[in-house]
Design a protein around this motif. Structure first.
Motif, PDB file in Angstrom:
ATOM      1  N   ARG A 141       0.823  -1.202   0.000  1.00 39.28           N
ATOM      2  CA  ARG A 141       0.000   0.000   0.000  1.00 39.28           C
ATOM      3  C   ARG A 141       0.860   1.255   0.000  1.00 39.28           C
ATOM      4  O   ARG A 141       1.868   1.328   0.680  1.00 39.28           O
ATOM      5  N   HIS A 253      -8.232   4.763   3.908  1.00 38.45           N
ATOM      6  CA  HIS A 253      -8.186   3.660   2.952  1.00 38.45           C
ATOM      7  C   HIS A 253      -8.979   4.035   1.701  1.00 38.45           C
ATOM      8  O   HIS A 253     -10.124   4.480   1.783  1.00 38.45           O
ATOM      9  N   HIS A 258      -5.102   1.192  -1.697  1.00 42.62           N
ATOM     10  CA  HIS A 258      -4.032   2.119  -1.345  1.00 42.62           C
ATOM     11  C   HIS A 258      -4.558   3.145  -0.329  1.00 42.62           C
ATOM     12  O   HIS A 258      -5.648   2.993   0.230  1.00 42.62           O
TER      13      HIS A 258
END
Length: 266
Positions: A141, A253, A258
């Motif tokens: 992420r 989020h 990501h």
């Protein structure tokens, strides 16, 4: 109030991603056009995005989004469903609720936001219509979007109005009663919760919406530390005071797995 003159319906722009069933674009245009014909204020712009996720494991791979400009005021909705037809129907319902709330705002005095009605999402099952988060591993992420803007000075009621008409999960603003950077988000089945960089419960005035106030100050940290906390806690977002500026920031989020970061412009 009736319109003084007929309004020309805007062109409904539709963007698609993924495989679409025949007639999906026309169906979305028809549903959104039906809403634009019922607004008191002119709809200047309307865009719909239809996305069909290719992941066969997703229970609700059909995603529909809409963004409208109602005489300079934005309205937004975002839903997910099993089929695209169902997603567009849900989008029409959800967007209609936002337009109804916006319609009430035209008639209301600034700062006197109407209380949530019985048809809003928290009185039913609409939270399940939110798109699913892509299960991206934590180590993959990244912060792929960083938005900086001047925070609006608002009351909690006005912040709740912005949150609902824009279909946000949270709203970052500066509370006009305390001067503190604050975040408002939905809490439980019937209300909102307010968190501030430095809480001042005694200075937060009465609100028309059901509201609770966190008495904990926002943790002071940098973006990397906020990311670590977000990964560990599993929350949809983290509200924190930036270690360098002291201003309220939100790391959240994104549906693609990501992160997004929102920070005030100094």
């Amino acid at each position: 109030m009736k319109r003084s003159a007929p309004q020309q319906a805007p062109e409904i722009q539709v963007e698609t991603q993924g495989q679409m069933q025949p007639g999906a674009i026309e169906y979305a245009q028809e549903k959104v056009r039906a809403l634009t014909g019922r607004t008191r204020e002119p709809v200047l712009f309307a865009r719909v995005k239809l996305t069909r996720m290719a992941n066969p494991a997703m229970e609700r791979p059909a995603i529909a989004q809409a963004n409208l400009d109602v005489n300079g005021r934005p309205a937004r909705a975002h839903v997910a469903a099993t089929t695209m037809t169902e997603a567009v129907d849900l989008l029409q319902d959800r967007l209609g609720a936002r337009l109804e709330r916006l319609e009430q705002h035209w008639e209301a005095r600034r700062g006197r936001t109407p209380a949530p009605g019985s048809h809003e999402w928290r009185h039913g099952s609409e939270p399940t219509h939110r798109p699913d988060y892509f299960p991206r591993p934590a180590e993959d992420r990244q912060v792929v979007r960083h938005k900086s803007y001047s925070l609006a000075w608002e009351t909690p009621d006005e912040a709740a109005f912005e949150l609902e008409t824009m279909d946000y999960d949270f709203h970052l603003f500066t509370d006009i009663g305390t001067g503190e950077d604050s975040v408002l988000y939905r809490s439980g089945p019937t209300g909102y919760r307010l968190a501030q960089v430095r809480p001042h419960p005694e200075l937060v005035g009465p609100a028309a919406v059901p509201l609770t106030l966190s008495e904990l100050p926002a943790p002071r940290m940098n973006a990397a530390e906020a990311k670590e906390r977000l990964d560990l806690a599993g929350f949809p977002f983290v509200f924190f005071a930036d270690a360098a500026t002291g201003r309220g920031n939100v790391l959240y989020h994104r549906y693609d797995g990501h992160y997004g970061l929102i920070s005030p412009v100094e």
